[in-house]
Design a protein around this motif. Structure first.
Motif, mmCIF file in Angstrom:
data_model
loop_
_atom_site.group_PDB
_atom_site.id
_atom_site.type_symbol
_atom_site.label_atom_id
_atom_site.label_comp_id
_atom_site.label_asym_id
_atom_site.label_seq_id
_atom_site.Cartn_x
_atom_site.Cartn_y
_atom_site.Cartn_z
ATOM 1 N N ARG A 82 0.868 -1.304 0.228
ATOM 2 C CA ARG A 82 -0.107 -0.025 0.158
ATOM 3 C C ARG A 82 0.930 1.199 0.157
ATOM 4 N NH1 ARG A 82 -5.436 -1.079 1.591
ATOM 5 N NH2 ARG A 82 -5.831 -3.037 2.699
ATOM 6 N N GLY A 83 0.367 2.355 -0.865
ATOM 7 C CA GLY A 83 1.151 3.515 -0.743
ATOM 8 C C GLY A 83 2.205 3.757 -1.609
ATOM 9 N N ARG A 84 2.924 2.623 -1.976
ATOM 10 C CA ARG A 84 3.794 2.444 -2.995
ATOM 11 C C ARG A 84 3.686 3.455 -4.342
ATOM 12 N NH1 ARG A 84 8.107 -2.468 -2.088
ATOM 13 N NH2 ARG A 84 7.551 -2.922 0.172
ATOM 14 N N ASP A 85 4.715 4.173 -4.682
ATOM 15 C CA ASP A 85 4.387 4.857 -6.015
ATOM 16 C C ASP A 85 4.641 3.978 -7.079
ATOM 17 O OD1 ASP A 85 4.402 7.247 -4.743
ATOM 18 O OD2 ASP A 85 6.440 7.865 -4.819
ATOM 19 N N GLY A 86 3.561 4.028 -7.961
ATOM 20 C CA GLY A 86 3.538 3.413 -9.371
ATOM 21 C C GLY A 86 3.215 1.810 -8.854
ATOM 22 N N MET A 87 2.624 1.469 -7.767
ATOM 23 C CA MET A 87 2.374 0.169 -7.612
ATOM 24 C C MET A 87 0.837 -0.038 -8.442
ATOM 25 S SD MET A 87 1.964 -2.795 -5.982
ATOM 26 C CE MET A 87 3.346 -2.641 -5.016
ATOM 27 N N ILE A 88 0.810 -1.310 -9.074
ATOM 28 C CA ILE A 88 -0.195 -1.640 -9.636
ATOM 29 C C ILE A 88 -0.883 -3.043 -8.848
ATOM 30 C CG2 ILE A 88 -1.254 -2.848 -11.901
ATOM 31 C CD1 ILE A 88 1.144 -1.474 -13.382
ATOM 32 N N PRO A 89 -2.013 -2.701 -8.286
ATOM 33 C CA PRO A 89 -2.521 -3.481 -7.220
ATOM 34 C C PRO A 89 -3.623 -4.425 -7.901
ATOM 35 C CG PRO A 89 -3.836 -1.358 -6.889
ATOM 36 C CD PRO A 89 -2.854 -1.106 -8.262
ATOM 37 N N LEU A 90 -3.307 -5.758 -8.004
ATOM 38 C CA LEU A 90 -4.217 -6.508 -8.559
ATOM 39 C C LEU A 90 -4.395 -7.675 -7.680
ATOM 40 C CD1 LEU A 90 -2.330 -6.927 -12.019
ATOM 41 C CD2 LEU A 90 -4.330 -5.292 -11.533
ATOM 42 N N TRP A 91 -4.460 -7.253 -6.365
ATOM 43 C CA TRP A 91 -4.602 -8.206 -5.308
ATOM 44 C C TRP A 91 -5.939 -8.617 -4.777
ATOM 45 C CZ3 TRP A 91 -0.292 -4.708 -2.968
ATOM 46 C CH2 TRP A 91 -0.925 -3.786 -2.765
ATOM 47 N N ALA A 92 -6.696 -7.389 -5.131
ATOM 48 C CA ALA A 92 -8.211 -7.459 -4.460
ATOM 49 C C ALA A 92 -9.239 -7.837 -5.470
ATOM 50 C CB ALA A 92 -8.586 -6.122 -3.906
ATOM 51 N N ARG A 151 10.005 -5.938 -5.944
ATOM 52 C CA ARG A 151 10.835 -5.644 -7.225
ATOM 53 C C ARG A 151 10.027 -5.644 -8.496
ATOM 54 N NH1 ARG A 151 14.429 -9.535 -8.772
ATOM 55 N NH2 ARG A 151 13.313 -11.285 -8.061
ATOM 56 N N ALA A 152 8.837 -5.784 -8.505
ATOM 57 C CA ALA A 152 8.024 -5.716 -9.862
ATOM 58 C C ALA A 152 6.911 -4.439 -9.581
ATOM 59 C CB ALA A 152 7.108 -7.000 -10.254
ATOM 60 N N ASN A 153 6.745 -4.184 -8.255
ATOM 61 C CA ASN A 153 5.807 -3.135 -8.090
ATOM 62 C C ASN A 153 4.284 -3.625 -8.418
ATOM 63 O OD1 ASN A 153 5.527 -0.885 -6.459
ATOM 64 N ND2 ASN A 153 5.709 0.593 -8.105
ATOM 65 N N VAL A 154 4.198 -4.736 -8.381
ATOM 66 C CA VAL A 154 2.623 -5.263 -8.719
ATOM 67 C C VAL A 154 2.413 -6.310 -7.640
ATOM 68 C CG1 VAL A 154 1.687 -6.932 -10.469
ATOM 69 C CG2 VAL A 154 3.444 -5.432 -11.361
ATOM 70 N N THR A 211 9.079 -9.706 -16.716
ATOM 71 C CA THR A 211 10.427 -9.346 -16.462
ATOM 72 C C THR A 211 10.874 -10.127 -15.175
ATOM 73 O OG1 THR A 211 10.074 -7.319 -17.618
ATOM 74 C CG2 THR A 211 12.058 -7.452 -15.986
ATOM 75 N N TRP A 212 9.990 -9.876 -14.082
ATOM 76 C CA TRP A 212 10.181 -10.572 -12.879
ATOM 77 C C TRP A 212 10.486 -11.958 -13.017
ATOM 78 C CZ3 TRP A 212 7.673 -14.294 -10.022
ATOM 79 C CH2 TRP A 212 8.130 -14.455 -8.720
#
Length: 388
Positions: free
Chosen positions: A27-37, A344-347, A383-384
């Motif tokens: 939560r709150g990370r710049d550029g995070m793509i949240p596909l968890w919910a 490391r992937a911000n996903v 990439t990850w």
């Protein structure tokens, strides 16, 4: 003895959500793509929110019908008649404070301390946890997974039934696997429940999120009036209303008073102005649903295509719901992998460990989002994968 030690053992044993643990990491990370919910990225459409806002402005803020306002229960009957091709009565519906509330009431109605509830796994974790809090024992039966996809062996369900078993919990289309039961499988499960005198708790929340021809097969297609089936559902997925916390349970009309009492002694009803929004969603929201299903279909195909090109991802293209449940060659600890993807992937994905037996090596990706964001996320994941 600590304060926690004085609580009920079942409450103390309620597990922390493995999904939320990863969400808290990212939560709150710049550029995070949240596909968890398990939700899309669109807000509730205006035709629904406007109806609720008008009711709020009109002063519909008082205690209301415990089983739901008549207008909403009638709208539910109309919705089911349109989509299931049969006639339904408003007496078959009880409005609840979310799909989760409907599940809790279904458990409370059929099982108690020491009783067993059989469910199919990997599964959305809340059912098993809610059963445990109620004092019941959740018993997992794993879906089979092969190159032909996920499947349900009804003989495995039969083998899991004991004299303590009270109900079978069946979620189809499935969160997280996307497995969707065909009519023959549903019939075999229903025949088994009839033979053993068991209830079925049917979670068909993703019935319209089906990528075949029309909605997914349902127990409604094959059941008799007196079959012991409780249907739990929610406004959350179809109409982008996850934050509203409003759902319903479909029951035999003879059970109305029992379930009204369960509402009374849990939430005492759903806010009337929210119910006004739900009426409009049910009556006027079919076009929105169909648009979202097609949007999700395109998103599914995009993500599956990019991840397949890596040669590292193993998955079955989901038949229903809006999740890709995939494994990565060489990865066995999905919880650690999910944390590493955040870092490391911000996903953000949900680890398969959160979904119980059979899910440990998998990760769940919610693809119910806009295509450009999903494309970027899928490329980051690809990439990850090349780095682990």
């Amino acid at each position: 003895m600590t304060l926690i030690d004085t609580l009920r053992a079942e409450a103390r044993a309620a597990p922390e959500s493995g999904i939320v643990a990863v969400m808290n990491r990212g939560r709150g990370r710049d550029g995070m793509i949240p596909l968890w919910a398990g939700e899309g990225d669109l807000p509730t459409p205006a035709f629904i929110t406007d109806a609720a806002a008008k009711a709020l402005a009109d002063g519909e803020t008082f205690y209301t019908w415990q089983r739901g306002i008549p207008e909403l229960r009638q709208a539910l009957a109309r919705y089911y008649t349109r989509h299931f091709g049969k006639t339904f009565a408003n007496e078959e519906f009880i409005v609840t404070g979310s799909g989760m509330h409907a599940i809790q009431m279904a458990i409370d109605a059929v099982a108690g301390k020491g009783d067993e509830l059989v469910y199919l796994s990997p599964a959305w974790p809340n059912f098993a946890a809610a059963a445990g809090v109620a004092g019941a024992v959740p018993v997992a039966v794993t879906l089979d997974q092969s190159g032909n996809g996920w499947s349900c062996d009804v003989d495995k369900i039969a083998a899991a039934i004991t004299p303590r078993t009270k109900a079978l919990f069946v979620n189809t289309p499935s969160n997280p696997t996307g497995w969707t039961a065909d009519k023959e499988t549903l019939q075999a499960i229903l025949d088994l429940a009839r033979e053993r005198g068991l209830w079925i708790i049917a979670d068909e929340i993703y019935s319209l999120f089906h990528y075949g021809h029309g909605r997914a097969p349902s127990f409604i297609d094959i059941m008799a009036d007196e079959d012991r089936i409780l249907f739990v559902n929610s406004c959350s997925k179809n109409w982008a209303m996850t934050g509203w916390r409003i759902g319903w349970i479909k029951i035999h009309p003879a059970l109305q008073q029992v379930f009204e009492n369960l509402v009374q002694y849990s939430t005492s009803g759903v806010a009337q102005f929210m119910q006004r929004g739900a009426v409009v969603a049910l009556d006027e929201g079919d076009a929105f649903i169909f648009e979202q299903v097609e949007r999700a279909r395109a998103a599914r195909d995009l993500v599956c295509g990019i991840l397949a090109e890596t040669g590292r991802a193993r998955f079955t293209v989901p038949q229903g719901a809006f999740y890709l449940f995939f494994a990565v060659d060489g990865i066995t600890d999905s919880r650690a992998a999910a944390f590493d993807m955040v870092d490391r992937a911000n996903v953000g994905l949900a680890p398969g460990t959160a979904f119980g037996p059979g899910g440990e090596a998998f990760l769940r990706l919610c693809f119910h989002r806009r295509l450009d964001q999903l494309e970027e996320a899928a490329h980051r994941l690809a990439t990850w994968m090349t780095s682990v």
